[in-house]
Design a protein around this motif. Structure first.
Motif, PDB file in Angstrom:
ATOM      1  N   TYR B  59       5.834  -5.819   2.510  1.00 51.95           N
ATOM      2  CA  TYR B  59       4.707  -6.506   3.134  1.00 51.95           C
ATOM      3  C   TYR B  59       3.431  -6.041   2.468  1.00 51.95           C
ATOM      4  O   TYR B  59       3.359  -4.931   1.937  1.00 51.95           O
ATOM      5  CB  TYR B  59       4.659  -6.256   4.645  1.00 51.95           C
ATOM      6  N   THR B  60       2.464  -6.878   2.485  1.00 54.49           N
ATOM      7  CA  THR B  60       1.226  -6.521   1.805  1.00 54.49           C
ATOM      8  C   THR B  60       0.070  -6.417   2.797  1.00 54.49           C
ATOM      9  O   THR B  60      -0.793  -5.560   2.662  1.00 54.49           O
ATOM     10  CB  THR B  60       0.883  -7.571   0.741  1.00 54.49           C
ATOM     11  N   SER B  61       0.107  -7.255   3.825  1.00 53.37           N
ATOM     12  CA  SER B  61      -1.012  -7.242   4.766  1.00 53.37           C
ATOM     13  C   SER B  61      -0.744  -6.207   5.863  1.00 53.37           C
ATOM     14  O   SER B  61       0.385  -5.755   6.056  1.00 53.37           O
ATOM     15  CB  SER B  61      -1.179  -8.653   5.346  1.00 53.37           C
ATOM     16  N   ASN B  62      -1.789  -5.826   6.574  1.00 49.04           N
ATOM     17  CA  ASN B  62      -1.628  -4.791   7.588  1.00 49.04           C
ATOM     18  C   ASN B  62      -2.152  -5.289   8.931  1.00 49.04           C
ATOM     19  O   ASN B  62      -2.719  -4.558   9.708  1.00 49.04           O
ATOM     20  CB  ASN B  62      -2.352  -3.525   7.143  1.00 49.04           C
ATOM     21  N   ASP B  63      -1.933  -6.579   9.185  1.00 44.61           N
ATOM     22  CA  ASP B  63      -2.447  -7.154  10.420  1.00 44.61           C
ATOM     23  C   ASP B  63      -1.527  -6.810  11.585  1.00 44.61           C
ATOM     24  O   ASP B  63      -0.402  -6.342  11.381  1.00 44.61           O
ATOM     25  CB  ASP B  63      -2.550  -8.673  10.258  1.00 44.61           C
ATOM     26  N   THR B  66       2.123  -8.301  11.546  1.00 49.56           N
ATOM     27  CA  THR B  66       3.036  -7.624  10.623  1.00 49.56           C
ATOM     28  C   THR B  66       3.528  -6.317  11.229  1.00 49.56           C
ATOM     29  O   THR B  66       4.714  -6.028  11.256  1.00 49.56           O
ATOM     30  CB  THR B  66       2.320  -7.336   9.288  1.00 49.56           C
ATOM     31  N   SER B  87       7.294  -2.650  -3.321  1.00 45.85           N
ATOM     32  CA  SER B  87       6.941  -3.920  -3.946  1.00 45.85           C
ATOM     33  C   SER B  87       8.191  -4.782  -4.087  1.00 45.85           C
ATOM     34  O   SER B  87       9.318  -4.271  -3.967  1.00 45.85           O
ATOM     35  CB  SER B  87       6.332  -3.673  -5.320  1.00 45.85           C
ATOM     36  N   THR B 105      10.902  -9.673   3.752  1.00 43.16           N
ATOM     37  CA  THR B 105       9.560  -9.852   3.199  1.00 43.16           C
ATOM     38  C   THR B 105       8.692 -10.558   4.242  1.00 43.16           C
ATOM     39  O   THR B 105       9.041 -11.636   4.723  1.00 43.16           O
ATOM     40  CB  THR B 105       9.604 -10.678   1.910  1.00 43.16           C
ATOM     41  N   SER B 108       2.008 -12.348   3.252  1.00 48.24           N
ATOM     42  CA  SER B 108       0.681 -11.827   3.582  1.00 48.24           C
ATOM     43  C   SER B 108      -0.110 -12.812   4.458  1.00 48.24           C
ATOM     44  O   SER B 108      -1.030 -12.422   5.157  1.00 48.24           O
ATOM     45  CB  SER B 108      -0.097 -11.530   2.296  1.00 48.24           C
ATOM     46  N   ASP B 109       0.298 -14.076   4.444  1.00 47.18           N
ATOM     47  CA  ASP B 109      -0.480 -15.045   5.224  1.00 47.18           C
ATOM     48  C   ASP B 109       0.076 -15.253   6.625  1.00 47.18           C
ATOM     49  O   ASP B 109      -0.294 -16.202   7.321  1.00 47.18           O
ATOM     50  CB  ASP B 109      -0.544 -16.379   4.481  1.00 47.18           C
TER      51      ASP B 109
END
Lengths: 308, 378
Positions: B59-63, B66, B87, B105, B108-109
């Motif tokens: 995962y890339t976002s940290n909201d 997530t 990654s 996965t 990010s959106d």
């Protein structure tokens, strides 16, 4: 003449668990000699031979085989001696030729095929080279085994009851072969049960229950036993046999056909005992010759059986 | 009447067999030990609906969404997030090596999509080489994610279920999209069949010499332990090569098992694997007193090799103690290599560790065998 001793061992002792199978045995064999190794079953013959060819490690003892230290140079000893096992122990499922080639390769004999071909030829098995060893008769197996374990020209040959279960003709031929090898300078130690084979040896060693009891030529061993023998002949031998055997001055009574072999340690006492018992019967008594067998039977009954 | 059944003759026979069976200690131990081992392995170690499967989480976002999904997945016992926040390429590498069974996965959106009331998606890549291992976990995923999202928004459960219709989970079954179990079985079977034949053949090698009485003669001749050992086991390497050709050929012809990776890597790994097996068998033959005992040792080693190696049941689904035992078997590492190379196209850098372990087995087994071999009859 110390350097001529091919086997020179002392105090050789082997225990399996708490059972002493060979007890402080000493043995000396000179170069070119054929020495017979005799003794009852389970007396430690095989164990002694195995210790001398590096197959077993002695618990204690010292000495040399072919000038090599018995306790330290087992691997070198293995390379120098030829050992023929009691039971045929080449591969039944390989052909005669393959068995020989296997042995030749283990001893790194080169050129391989010269050795194998020569051995096949001397055995007279060239035409049967592709035959499986397992299909050979007992006599042939034994000849093959002898040829295989002498192929690398060992200086010392150890044979463990090589003629057990082999017919008399094959035995005779086998012994002729042994004498040829000895004449070429090979030293031979051979264990056996057969008295006639013992008599074909230069010297004999007698072992019973782990203890070496006598060593020397056949005549020496017989003479040193101090035994005397009378032959009792006639029709009524079976009637006196029991009375003779029970007499304290008589050690052994053995029938051979219509002749009784009566053996005792004291010549005079023996004679008077026999005369007294045989007086009432129609029997003749004459002086006989003590045989190796008589001596061995005395050894066996004298020695304490610790194999129980 | 002596021709009819005699109780005393029957008893004589019975008694003799009983005494003989009692004297053969190893057989006796096997009779008592095998059922216990089997019970423990089948009862505790084996699980057809495996849990705690290693998973990589990308995962890339940290909201908050997530984070909520991550927590929800972590507390579920289907997944064990062994590699979190890696990654995408690292995750792929891990799967090829066989270190993770899943890659989850989270795009990010995802936060924007949920707020826009769009259909949020979650990508799950499952290592489908073992269909059994992946199916349960995949089906559990949707509920887990939905419950997580529901809790974030503090909504009622009913609404959460409504939302469930909208969360889209895209499952990607890698390497074996149709879930064909032969893809997994055939390479594993190569390992098992070799384990049976190679260990058996060599386990008999010394006991046969001993039983036929040829051992004494062999030892009297000038061959040392290492020469005897290597001379006895290497012929079976050739036999192993023949077996491998047959099994892999049949796998291609009959079951269309894919062959993605390098043939040379397979050949080399198999060679090392077979070498470790023949040495293990030879070690057994130095212990066994008879051919019968050698066979029993072979069976004893075969059982865990089938059950605990990942051949029959998912390795990661087993309890840890069973996995530790599995790690001590050459077949476990061979199966990882061959599945990795054949089905996933793993290369030397990815299976190098497993291959090194096979070398260790070769080394250890030969030392064990040599320490037990004697040059004398003592």
């Amino acid at each position: 003449m110390k350097s001529e001793l091919v086997i020179d061992v002392r105090d050789l002792t082997k225990r399996f668990g708490n059972k002493t199978v060979v007890n402080q045995v000493a043995m000396q064999v000179r170069r070119g000699e054929i020495v017979g190794f005799l003794g009852p079953n389970g007396s430690g013959k095989t164990t002694s031979i195995r210790m001398m060819c590096g197959l077993l490690t002695a618990n204690s003892g010292e000495g040399t085989v072919l000038g090599l230290d018995l306790m330290r140079d087992q691997l070198k000893i293995k390379r120098e001696v030829g050992y023929m096992t009691q039971k045929f122990s080449f591969y039944d499922d390989l052909t005669i030729e393959e068995n020989l080639a296997f042995v030749a390769r283990l001893y790194k004999l080169k050129p391989l095929h010269t050795y194998v071909d020569k051995t096949l030829e001397s055995l007279g098995l060239t035409s049967r080279r592709k035959q499986l060893a397992g299909s050979l008769s007992g006599g042939w197996k034994q000849r093959l085994a002898l040829a295989a374990c002498t192929m690398h020209k060992p200086k010392l040959l150890l044979l463990d009851e090589p003629t057990a279960g082999v017919d008399p003709k094959a035995r005779r031929e086998f012994w002729d072969e042994i004498h040829v090898l000895a004449a070429e300078g090979m030293t031979v130690l051979v264990s056996t049960h057969y008295m006639d084979e013992a008599e074909r040896c230069h010297r004999i060693s007698y072992i019973a229950y782990g203890n070496m009891l006598a060593q020397g030529t056949v005549e020496e061993v017989v003479a040193s036993s101090g035994l005397h023998t009378l032959l009792v002949k006639g029709e009524d031998t079976d009637k006196v046999a029991h009375t003779l055997a029970d007499h304290p001055d008589i050690d052994q009574v053995a029938p051979f056909g219509s002749t009784l072999h009566v053996v005792g340690p004291n010549e005079d006492k023996l004679k008077s005992a026999v005369d007294e018992i045989c007086a009432d019967y129609d029997l003749t008594v004459e002086l006989g010759e003590t045989t190796l067998e008589d001596v061995f039977i005395k050894f066996m009954s004298d020695s304490k059986d610790n194999m129980q | 009447m002596t021709h009819f059944f005699s109780i005393s003759r029957f008893y004589a026979m019975f008694l003799k067999e009983f005494i003989q069976a009692k004297r053969d200690r190893i057989t006796f131990a096997m009779i008592l030990g095998l059922p216990i081992i089997q019970l423990i392995l089948f009862g505790y170690a084996i699980n057809n609906d495996p849990h705690s499967l290693p998973t990589a989480l990308v995962y890339t976002s940290n909201d908050p969404y997530t984070r909520a999904i991550v927590t929800a997945l972590e507390v579920s016992d289907y997944y064990e997030f062994s590699h979190v926040g890696v990654s995408a390429s690292e995750a792929n590498d891990l799967m090829q090596k066989g270190e993770v069974s899943f890659i989850v996965t989270i795009p990010s959106d995802i936060a924007t999509r949920i707020q826009r009331k769009d259909k949020p998606t979650l990508l799950v890549a499952a290592d489908a080489t073992d269909p059994a291992a992946s199916s349960g976990a995949v089906s559990a995923l949707k509920n887990l994610a939905n419950e997580a999202l529901a809790r974030v928004n503090g909504e009622e459960r009913a609404i959460a279920l409504q939302r469930a219709q909208r969360l889209q989970i895209i499952v990607h079954r890698r390497y074996n999209p149709e879930g064909i179990s032969q893809y997994n079985t055939v390479p594993g079977l190569l390992g098992v069949i070799m384990q049976i034949t190679m260990v058996l053949m060599t386990a008999l090698s010394l006991t046969r010499e001993r039983e036929r009485g040829t051992m004494e003669n062999l030892l009297a001749m000038p061959a040392n332990s290492a020469e005897i050992m290597l001379g006895k086991v290497t012929p079976y390497l050739c036999l192993g090569a023949v077996q491998m050709t047959i099994i892999l050929g049949a796998g291609q012809l009959l079951f269309d098992v894919p062959f993605v990776g390098s043939l040379w890597l397979i050949l080399f790994s198999t060679l090392i694997y077979v070498f470790s097996l023949v040495l293990l068998g030879y070690f057994f033959s130095t212990i066994a007193k008879s051919q019968m005992q050698a066979m029993q040792l072979m069976v004893l080693s075969l059982l865990p090799s089938i059950l605990l190696s990942g051949f029959m049941f998912p390795f990661r689904g087993m309890p840890h103690w069973a996995q530790y035992i599995g790690e001590c078997l050459p077949i476990t590492h061979f199966i990882r290599i061959i599945r990795g190379v054949m089905l996933k196209g793993a290369d030397l850098s990815q299976v190098g560790n497993e291959l090194a372990i096979l070398f260790v087995f070769v080394f250890v087994f030969s030392l064990m065998a040599l320490s037990r071999s004697k040059r004398t009859l003592d």
